[in-house]
Design a protein around this motif. Structure first.
Motif, PDB file in Angstrom:
ATOM      1  N   TYR A 231       6.425   1.469 -19.992  1.00  8.44           N
ATOM      2  CA  TYR A 231       5.927   2.574 -20.917  1.00  8.44           C
ATOM      3  C   TYR A 231       4.679   2.977 -20.521  1.00  8.44           C
ATOM      4  O   TYR A 231       4.030   3.994 -20.952  1.00  8.44           O
ATOM      5  N   ALA A 232       3.860   2.097 -19.931  1.00  8.69           N
ATOM      6  CA  ALA A 232       2.397   2.417 -19.531  1.00  8.69           C
ATOM      7  C   ALA A 232       2.236   3.396 -18.537  1.00  8.69           C
ATOM      8  O   ALA A 232       1.097   3.935 -18.254  1.00  8.69           O
ATOM      9  N   ARG A 233       3.131   3.544 -17.387  1.00 12.13           N
ATOM     10  CA  ARG A 233       3.009   4.171 -16.191  1.00 12.13           C
ATOM     11  C   ARG A 233       4.279   5.331 -16.132  1.00 12.13           C
ATOM     12  O   ARG A 233       5.263   4.787 -15.601  1.00 12.13           O
ATOM     13  N   GLN A 234       4.140   6.614 -16.614  1.00 12.06           N
ATOM     14  CA  GLN A 234       4.938   7.212 -16.615  1.00 12.06           C
ATOM     15  C   GLN A 234       5.509   7.798 -14.917  1.00 12.06           C
ATOM     16  O   GLN A 234       6.669   8.071 -15.014  1.00 12.06           O
ATOM     17  N   HIS A 235       4.601   7.713 -14.294  1.00  5.17           N
ATOM     18  CA  HIS A 235       4.846   8.147 -12.710  1.00  5.17           C
ATOM     19  C   HIS A 235       5.407   6.802 -11.840  1.00  5.17           C
ATOM     20  O   HIS A 235       5.363   7.119 -10.829  1.00  5.17           O
ATOM     21  N   GLY A 236       5.566   5.838 -12.431  1.00  7.62           N
ATOM     22  CA  GLY A 236       6.476   4.879 -11.742  1.00  7.62           C
ATOM     23  C   GLY A 236       5.423   3.486 -11.526  1.00  7.62           C
ATOM     24  O   GLY A 236       4.215   3.703 -11.218  1.00  7.62           O
ATOM     25  N   SER A 237       6.027   2.514 -11.444  1.00  8.18           N
ATOM     26  CA  SER A 237       5.386   1.351 -11.116  1.00  8.18           C
ATOM     27  C   SER A 237       6.034   0.377 -10.193  1.00  8.18           C
ATOM     28  O   SER A 237       7.417   0.421 -10.224  1.00  8.18           O
ATOM     29  N   LEU A 238       5.547  -0.575  -9.343  1.00  7.36           N
ATOM     30  CA  LEU A 238       6.217  -1.481  -8.509  1.00  7.36           C
ATOM     31  C   LEU A 238       5.558  -2.753  -9.071  1.00  7.36           C
ATOM     32  O   LEU A 238       4.491  -3.042  -9.206  1.00  7.36           O
ATOM     33  N   LEU A 239       6.459  -4.115  -9.158  1.00  5.41           N
ATOM     34  CA  LEU A 239       5.558  -5.481  -9.486  1.00  5.41           C
ATOM     35  C   LEU A 239       6.131  -6.293  -8.632  1.00  5.41           C
ATOM     36  O   LEU A 239       7.298  -6.491  -8.118  1.00  5.41           O
ATOM     37  N   LEU A 240       4.983  -6.840  -7.811  1.00  2.74           N
ATOM     38  CA  LEU A 240       5.115  -8.008  -6.933  1.00  2.74           C
ATOM     39  C   LEU A 240       4.572  -9.317  -7.335  1.00  2.74           C
ATOM     40  O   LEU A 240       3.551  -9.223  -8.246  1.00  2.74           O
ATOM     41  N   LYS A 241       5.022 -10.328  -6.915  1.00  3.78           N
ATOM     42  CA  LYS A 241       4.598 -11.687  -7.474  1.00  3.78           C
ATOM     43  C   LYS A 241       3.268 -11.778  -6.544  1.00  3.78           C
ATOM     44  O   LYS A 241       3.062 -11.192  -5.627  1.00  3.78           O
ATOM     45  N   ALA A 242       2.037 -12.322  -7.197  1.00  5.54           N
ATOM     46  CA  ALA A 242       0.903 -12.516  -6.470  1.00  5.54           C
ATOM     47  C   ALA A 242       0.972 -13.079  -5.178  1.00  5.54           C
ATOM     48  O   ALA A 242       0.138 -12.811  -4.561  1.00  5.54           O
ATOM     49  N   ASN A 243       1.804 -14.350  -5.213  1.00  7.07           N
ATOM     50  CA  ASN A 243       1.654 -15.103  -4.131  1.00  7.07           C
ATOM     51  C   ASN A 243       2.216 -14.288  -2.820  1.00  7.07           C
ATOM     52  O   ASN A 243       1.971 -14.451  -1.818  1.00  7.07           O
ATOM     53  N   ASP A 244       3.328 -13.380  -2.969  1.00  6.19           N
ATOM     54  CA  ASP A 244       4.077 -12.572  -2.323  1.00  6.19           C
ATOM     55  C   ASP A 244       2.606 -11.518  -1.589  1.00  6.19           C
ATOM     56  O   ASP A 244       2.624 -11.150  -0.310  1.00  6.19           O
ATOM     57  N   PHE A 245       1.894 -11.157  -2.486  1.00  4.66           N
ATOM     58  CA  PHE A 245       0.885 -10.018  -2.258  1.00  4.66           C
ATOM     59  C   PHE A 245      -0.002 -10.585  -1.204  1.00  4.66           C
ATOM     60  O   PHE A 245      -0.461 -10.248  -0.372  1.00  4.66           O
ATOM     61  N   GLU A 246      -0.505 -11.851  -1.866  1.00  5.32           N
ATOM     62  CA  GLU A 246      -1.682 -12.716  -1.038  1.00  5.32           C
ATOM     63  C   GLU A 246      -1.096 -13.048   0.626  1.00  5.32           C
ATOM     64  O   GLU A 246      -1.793 -13.030   1.270  1.00  5.32           O
ATOM     65  N   ARG A 247       0.180 -13.462   0.523  1.00  2.96           N
ATOM     66  CA  ARG A 247       0.653 -13.817   1.844  1.00  2.96           C
ATOM     67  C   ARG A 247       0.796 -12.662   2.875  1.00  2.96           C
ATOM     68  O   ARG A 247       0.513 -12.548   4.059  1.00  2.96           O
TER      69      ARG A 247
END
Length: 874
Positions: free
Chosen positions: A667-683
């Motif tokens: 509900y916080a982001r009307q225009h869309g959001s993606l969620l990644l795990k932190a270890n995947d982003f760091e990799r």
């Protein structure tokens, strides 16, 4: 003849003054709300687009990054500045200007300051208005580009209460820490109230931690160069994660950002205007009933049927003009007040911090005035036709107009409209607007109103038969039910406006309750920790300050902290015509119960067998709105693989393969959001920095004991604040309630007007039935018994209105919850019915209607010689 009709019109309106005032107010409210919403939105859009043009200047093409990292050298955000040199060599380009652009926190200020870094020699031809008028004792036009200096726009100077001529200083809170700069001049060419600071681009890179990076490149092409062809060719040559667009494409972004919210508010105003038209319908229908003999006498004197129609429409037009003009005045007043209190925010977080001036919009004002007049004329059309169809000889004798109205109401029309409304509810959105959803609401509402007389006759006859089983049936109740069962048009006329008000108010109450409970449940899931640590005060928007690996280790080892999970948010500009998409990077535990499927508000998940075949694709959880907005572009489905630009090393952005692991509610982001795990982003990026920390306290610990230790461990350079989750939830729900405060007010006003309209209709029907009461008095019925009978009729009508209104409200609420909200905002919610609220509302409505009927009955029945009125029928 014209003079006679005008005199009759004014006399009729004066005789029914308070009923006419109610109709005027109903129309005024609809016009005022629709006009105010559009005025505020236009003001905010105009200022935002003017601000955009101010910063963009006279560029033909913009080159910018898709991935907008949080800054810092090596973060991957923005453009590699080496692209500036490679593009500058192209023959089609006349001027290319490097730009740094960011919003920076100012100590003690809740809102952010836009800061732009430019090269004075390349940007002067594109954005000459960004060159300052020197302050102090210097007359150097390039003074603002000196070491540790910047120039501010007049609006920024006023906001900061600073003076460019007094060698004032300004402190900015950046990712690199506090930075104090000298105010070296005024940006006199910057208009529209934009709060802007301009400095040398090298200073901006150093201050904002963007060494080697640029926000964008502004390009002016040589005369004769085809811009579309140039953009198409350049797009094929640019590295991954970089796009070339026309500046006007970004201007459309602001309009798209608030379009759904603006259209929804406007549609609510139009529905309020529709209720006003229904009140005009009741007013005119009862006016025809009361003036039956008068209109018949005019027909005998030679007034034609078309002139009778013109008379009724002229009366309605006067009501419409008065209501529309009043609504135009109220609309401008509401818009002015909203801009003063909320700015251009629209109550939903759009155009945050904007304080635009109220625009003068004669075309828009005339449009809503015309809508108000059209609603009044539409409401009066059927009564005017009924007045023209009445036979003069019969109308001079007994009978009322609503008796003939009974025979013209066909249940089939109502059933057909209801079926049409149900079908429309399943139609898709039109360019992101739930147009068919709103048409479904109108069709269901009108269909139910047309069906009301038949339903009333059926129910009141059933109640009348049920009374026979009582040992001693109450005589007045039996008489009241008999009257209502045999004159169902009375229910149709009396309940038209109240049915619309009750059903719409009930539907909005169910929708808001469903939304609020869904938000409460969502907050419980997305904010699992007791507290959150950040480097900005709770009252200030998040600035780009981070916890690096050392700071994270220090936080984890702090006494009193049992567990920590870090969070970070970036942005991706996937579509230049839409706002950026949020990229949420979040830590999760290794246990199965700590995985996203268990910790997120998941609405759909991919089969684990499919995820097990993911290969090199990284799992990503997409929000409902992202799935809705980008489904066709990326062929999204549960388990599908798509590519997005993300940094794969400190200096480059490349397309990364992502697999949709699930869809979650955000509900916080009307225009869309993606969620990644932190270890995947760091990799992927090699970047382990985080913005916020979710804290679980050890036993006997709290913020008072933990925060001093954290400040000691992390050093004075970090401005640490702990926000309690309970306070975040309370503030979030408080913002929710403020956002829907207008909705609550609309519900109350709609119900009051509907109830007043029902009382007015009932009063008119009592007046039209004076001969009936006279006959009952001849038969021995006392005045008190007549009053009791009419009070029971009013209560029975209100009970019918409450039952039908709430049943219809449930259907309309389902359309709002399952059709309009998902199509408008891309998110779903759980369906909740506020039984206590609706039940108490129904009881209050019935009691108020009975009281209004009692007062009307005492005024009419007790103040007339009813026995003598029977002679009028001889």
């Amino acid at each position: 003849m014209i003079a006679l009709l005008q005199a009759l019109t004014l006399a009729s309106l004066r005789a029914r003054l308070w009923r006419s005032v109610l109709a005027i107010l109903a129309i005024a409210i609809g016009v005022a709300l629709g006009l105010a919403v559009n005025l505020v939105n236009d003001a905010a859009l105009n200022e935002m687009q003017q601000a955009f043009r101010t910063v963009a200047g006279e560029a033909d093409v913009r080159v910018e990054a898709v991935y907008r990292g949080s800054g810092g050298e090596g973060s991957g955000g923005g453009l590699d500045e080496r692209l500036y040199a490679s593009l500058g060599a192209r023959a089609e380009i006349e001027v290319i200007a490097p730009i740094i652009e960011a919003e920076v926190a100012v100590p003690g200020r809740r809102e952010l300051l836009k800061v732009v870094g430019i090269d004075p020699f390349t940007s002067a031809t594109l954005t000459s208005h960004l060159l300052a008028r020197p302050g102090g004792t210097t007359n150097d036009p390039l003074a603002q580009f000196g070491r540790a200096q910047l120039a501010l726009s007049p609006a920024a100077l006023a906001w900061l209460r600073a003076d460019a001529s007094a060698a004032a200083e300004l402190t900015l809170t950046t990712a690199e820490g506090p930075r104090t700069l000298k105010i070296a001049g005024t940006l006199a060419g910057v208009e529209s109230g934009l709060r802007l600071g301009v400095m040398d681009i090298a200073l901006a890179q150093e201050t904002l931690g963007m060494l080697g990076r640029l926000s964008r490149l502004d390009i002016r092409l040589k005369p004769g160069v085809d811009r579309a062809a140039f953009v198409q060719e350049l797009t094929t040559l640019l590295p991954a994660g970089v796009q070339a667009i026309a500046p006007e494409v970004r201007e459309a972004q602001a309009a798209n950002m608030s379009r759904a919210y603006r259209v929804n508010l406007t549609m609510l105003a139009m529905i309020a205007l529709f209720s006003g038209g229904l009140l005009v319908f009741s007013t005119q229908m009862l006016s025809v009933a009361e003036r039956r003999s008068e209109l018949a006498f005019l027909r005998v004197l030679g007034v034609t049927a078309s002139s009778t129609v013109g008379l009724m429409l002229f009366e309605a037009l006067l009501l419409g003009v008065a209501g529309a003009l009043l609504g135009a005045i109220l609309g401008h007043a509401l818009a002015w007040a909203a801009l003063q209190v909320l700015g251009g925010d629209l109550g939903a977080g759009f155009f945050y911090g904007s304080r635009p001036a109220l625009p003068f919009a004669p075309g828009m004002t005339l449009f809503f005035v015309a809508l108000g007049c059209a609603a009044a004329l539409a409401g009066a059309w059927l009564p005017s036709r009924e007045a023209a169809r009445a036979q003069p000889a019969q109308a001079l004798k007994s009978g009322a107009l609503h008796d003939s109205y009974d025979s013209r109401i066909k249940p089939g029309a109502g059933l057909g409209l209801i079926a049409c409304g149900v079908a429309l509810a399943f139609a898709p959105a039109v360019r992101g607007i739930p147009l068919f959803g709103y048409l479904a609401i109108v069709a269901l509402l009108i269909g139910t109103i047309l069906l009301t007389p038949a339903v009333a006759a059926l129910l009141f006859r059933a109640a009348q038969h049920a009374l026979r089983y009582l040992p001693v049936p109450p005589a007045m109740l039996q008489l009241a039910l008999t009257r209502l069962a045999n004159a169902p048009a009375q229910a149709g006329i009396s309940l038209a406006s109240v049915l619309a008000a009750v059903s719409l108010a009930g539907a909005m109450a169910i929708m808001v309750t469903s939304f609020r409970h869904s938000v409460e449940d969502w907050l419980e899931q997305v904010l699992p920790a007791p507290a959150y640590l950040r480097q900005a005060p709770p009252s200030q928007p998040r600035s780009e300050r981070f916890f690096d690996a050392a700071a994270q280790a220090a936080i984890r080892a702090t006494p009193g902290v049992a567990h920590v999970e870090f969070v970070r948010t970036e942005s991706l500009l996937l579509d230049p015509a839409r706002p950026p998409v949020a990229l949420v990077i979040r830590e999760f535990g290794a246990k199965a119960e700590d995985q996203p499927d268990k910790r997120l508000p998941i609405v759909a998940r991919t089969d684990p067998l499919v995820l097990g075949q993911a290969g090199d694709a990284i799992q990503v959880w997409v929000s409902e709105s992202f799935f809705d907005l980008y489904r066709e572009r990326y062929a999204l489905a549960l388990g599908s693989i798509f590519a997005l630009p993300l940094p794969t090393n400190p200096r480059a952005v490349a397309s990364v393969q992502l697999r949709v692991a699930g869809i979650w509610r955000d509900y916080a982001r009307q225009h869309g959001s993606l969620l990644l795990k932190a270890n995947d982003f760091e990799r992927l990026t090699g970047d382990s920095r985080m913005q916020d920390a979710a804290l679980w306290y050890a036993p006997a610990s709290d913020a008072k004991s933990v925060l001093p230790i954290l400040r000691t461990r992390l050093g004075p350079s970090m401005e640490l604040h702990i926000v309690e989750t309970a306070e975040v939830r309370r503030m979030s729900l408080s913002i929710f309630d403020r956002t829907f405060a207008v909705t609550y007010a609309l519900e109350a006003v709609a119900v009051l007007i509907g109830l007043a309209g029902m009382a007015a209709a009932f009063m008119g029907l009592i007046v039209a039935r004076r001969r009936e009461f006279g006959m009952l008095r001849h038969l021995g019925v006392t005045v008190s018994e007549l009053v009791r009978m009419l009070t029971l009729e009013g209560a029975a009508l209100a009970a019918l209105g409450a039952v039908l209104g709430h049943l219809l409200g449930l259907v309309l609420a389902a359309v709002l919850v399952f059709v309009i909200n998902p199509q408008s905002f891309g998110w779903s919610m759980d369906f909740r019915i506020p039984l206590v609220q609706l039940g108490s509302f129904s009881l209050t409505l019935i009691a108020a209607a009975a009281g209004a009927a009692w007062l009307a009955a005492r005024r009419v029945v007790g103040g007339q010689d009813l026995v003598r009125s029977v002679r009028e029928d001889w």
